[in-house]
Design a protein around this motif. Structure first.
Motif, mmCIF file in Angstrom:
data_model
loop_
_atom_site.group_PDB
_atom_site.id
_atom_site.type_symbol
_atom_site.label_atom_id
_atom_site.label_comp_id
_atom_site.label_asym_id
_atom_site.label_seq_id
_atom_site.Cartn_x
_atom_site.Cartn_y
_atom_site.Cartn_z
ATOM 1 N N GLY A 304 -9.817 21.022 23.808
ATOM 2 C CA GLY A 304 -9.939 20.988 22.357
ATOM 3 C C GLY A 304 -11.378 20.823 21.921
ATOM 4 O O GLY A 304 -12.322 21.153 22.644
ATOM 5 N N ILE A 305 -11.570 20.327 20.692
ATOM 6 C CA ILE A 305 -12.897 19.992 20.206
ATOM 7 C C ILE A 305 -12.918 18.511 19.854
ATOM 8 O O ILE A 305 -11.871 17.892 19.659
ATOM 9 C CB ILE A 305 -13.327 20.874 19.019
ATOM 10 N N LYS A 306 -14.096 17.929 19.775
ATOM 11 C CA LYS A 306 -14.231 16.476 19.813
ATOM 12 C C LYS A 306 -14.523 15.894 18.432
ATOM 13 O O LYS A 306 -15.596 16.116 17.858
ATOM 14 C CB LYS A 306 -15.329 16.076 20.796
ATOM 15 N N GLY A 307 -13.584 15.120 17.926
ATOM 16 C CA GLY A 307 -13.736 14.508 16.613
ATOM 17 C C GLY A 307 -14.918 13.573 16.530
ATOM 18 O O GLY A 307 -15.582 13.485 15.487
ATOM 19 N N LYS A 308 -15.206 12.866 17.619
ATOM 20 C CA LYS A 308 -16.328 11.929 17.610
ATOM 21 C C LYS A 308 -17.655 12.650 17.385
ATOM 22 O O LYS A 308 -18.565 12.108 16.756
ATOM 23 C CB LYS A 308 -16.369 11.125 18.911
ATOM 24 N N ILE A 309 -17.750 13.883 17.889
ATOM 25 C CA ILE A 309 -18.992 14.640 17.731
ATOM 26 C C ILE A 309 -19.096 15.211 16.318
ATOM 27 O O ILE A 309 -20.181 15.259 15.733
ATOM 28 C CB ILE A 309 -19.093 15.723 18.807
ATOM 29 N N VAL A 310 -17.964 15.613 15.737
ATOM 30 C CA VAL A 310 -17.973 16.028 14.332
ATOM 31 C C VAL A 310 -18.367 14.846 13.449
ATOM 32 O O VAL A 310 -19.163 14.987 12.509
ATOM 33 C CB VAL A 310 -16.600 16.598 13.930
ATOM 34 N N ASP A 311 -17.823 13.653 13.744
ATOM 35 C CA ASP A 311 -18.214 12.459 12.989
ATOM 36 C C ASP A 311 -19.709 12.198 13.113
ATOM 37 O O ASP A 311 -20.373 11.813 12.143
ATOM 38 C CB ASP A 311 -17.438 11.235 13.490
ATOM 39 N N ALA A 312 -20.255 12.393 14.317
ATOM 40 C CA ALA A 312 -21.694 12.197 14.514
ATOM 41 C C ALA A 312 -22.488 13.155 13.627
ATOM 42 O O ALA A 312 -23.469 12.757 12.978
ATOM 43 C CB ALA A 312 -22.059 12.396 15.983
ATOM 44 N N MET A 313 -22.070 14.415 13.559
ATOM 45 C CA MET A 313 -22.765 15.376 12.711
ATOM 46 C C MET A 313 -22.656 14.980 11.237
ATOM 47 O O MET A 313 -23.623 15.102 10.477
ATOM 48 C CB MET A 313 -22.207 16.783 12.939
#
Length: 436
Positions: A304-313
């Motif tokens: 999948g893709i990583k929610g924590k990294i979207v939050d970081a952005m």
């Protein structure tokens, strides 16, 4: 003039959504919010008990209904509700309830929300375990992180989980996929028809206002639900290998690790003298992310893709991760931080970002570009609604074109129905039998 009928949606969740605990739940909530914006009538049901951080769906106008596994009470419930769309959250819910939905509501559009391909994540986990049996965890994991799609297929093809999950994808009218890499894998390697899949990544409202500056931030941060195996593996890798390398270069650095459902084995890793702080659950994940200078996400397996990294952005926080963490997230755009394959390279990149303000600001701006290009809710929300409406309008030809799905439903539903009815009868007999 007669008012148009409201679309009725039933969501069958593996768990009750906890958007502040996991990216998967956050994605479900984004989908629910998209439905609410259409004025759709939504009922959320689950056989699971409520978790500690469960979202208050009722406050949003969503009905909450507890349901039971292997119980004909669900048949009465779904028949009376008569939904236009049934959304299964994770393939196990389609396995359990798909045959009942088809029997009671044959004209309802059946949609599976995957969050990630669990069979891919599971296969990668097994591959990592094999790699670690005879090798230290400070090695270069490049071969592990960059297999060709046909190698991923070979890894998955014989597993029971892959057969179950992909059969569930076939049995549904539409499948919501969060990762374009997983779509490519399913179409090119497993032969799944492309028209059964719809790309629906995390859907974000772009942030307004200024981020905290480089000088206003301090410390490294890692965040993720401890019940999610890839997150726990990342914590262990940081503790044993990556963090000591960073700490050797930055003796006063601190790493703050946040996560829901912190087990004793994680708490035991807490060591302030080493700058390694296990902080439990974050009441406001975006706040702690905004306070940090660098986000660490050294994921050795996952999907999948990583929610924590979207939050970081969203918070303007550069991230340091692996190719697994970056998979399907940035296309041809620059990564908002750094991607590396070994503990030493991850540590080196993390230290450089932490110390170099110019590089840090370049990464922060790359994150804003990436959010705008790939994750805008204003783009993906309407595309999802349009696809669902097109499927409902063309349901008969859609199903006729999916003979494999029809065949799998026929055989699976018969066996599942008989097993479920046997379990229900057995449970009823056990309840009716008086204690001796």
């Amino acid at each position: 003039m007669t008012a148009p009928l409201t679309t009725k949606v039933l969501v069958i969740g593996y768990v009750w959504p906890e958007p502040r605990s996991s990216a998967a739940s956050g994605h479900v909530m984004q989908i629910l919010e998209t439905f609410l914006e259409q004025g759709w009538d939504i009922t959320f049901s689950s056989p699971a008990g409520p978790g500690e951080h469960k979202a208050d769906l009722g406050a949003l106008g969503i009905r909450e209904v507890a349901i039971e596994l292997n119980s004909s009470s669900f048949d009465d419930f779904v028949s009376e509700l008569a939904p236009d769309i049934v959304l299964f959250d994770q393939f196990m819910m389609e396995e359990q309830f798909g045959w009942r939905v088809e029997k009671q509501c044959p004209n309802a559009l059946r949609v599976l929300e995957t969050s990630d391909l669990q069979s891919l994540r599971h296969a990668r986990h097994l591959r990592l375990k094999e790699r670690l049996k005879d090798a230290p965890d400070d090695q270069d994991f490049t071969p592990l992180f960059a297999p060709a799609l046909h190698e991923e297929f070979e890894l998955m093809a014989d597993s029971d989980m892959a057969k179950r999950e992909i059969a569930a994808l076939y049995r549904c009218d539409l499948n919501l996929m969060i990762s374009d890499v997983e779509i490519q894998l399913l179409v090119e390697q497993f032969g799944l028809p492309r028209n059964l899949l719809h790309e629906c990544p995390l859907m974000i409202d772009l942030p307004q206002g200024e981020h905290r500056t480089f000088e206003e931030r301090a410390h490294f941060l890692s965040i993720g639900n401890f019940r999610h195996a890839p997150n726990w593996d990342a914590v262990l890798w940081m503790k044993t290998t990556i963090w000591p390398l960073i700490r050797a270069r930055l003796p006063h650095a601190q790493l703050h690790i946040y996560g829901a459902y912190t087990p004793p084995k994680a708490t035991a890793l807490h060591n302030p003298a080493q700058g390694f702080h296990v902080m439990n659950w974050a009441e406001d994940a975006l706040q702690v992310m905004s306070d940090a200078r660098v986000c660490l996400a050294p994921l050795r397996f996952g999907a999948g893709i990583k929610g924590k990294i979207v939050d970081a952005m969203l918070c303007g926080t550069p991230s340091v991760t692996t190719p697994i963490g970056a998979e399907a997230m940035h296309g041809d755009l620059p990564w908002p931080g750094a991607v590396a394959c070994s503990a030493q390279a991850l540590a080196d990149q993390a230290v450089q970002l932490y110390q170099d303000e110019t590089l840090w600001n370049q990464a922060r701006l790359a994150g804003q570009t990436l959010l705008a290009e790939r994750y805008r809710k204003s783009v993906h929300g309407p595309a999802l609604i349009d696809r669902l409406q097109q499927c409902m309008k063309n349901l008969k030809p859609l199903r006729k074109a999916n003979f494999t799905g029809s065949m799998l439903r026929h055989h699976h539903h018969k066996s599942t129905q008989y097993m479920s009815q046997w379990i229900e009868a057995k449970n009823r007999n056990n309840t009716d039998t008086p204690a001796s």
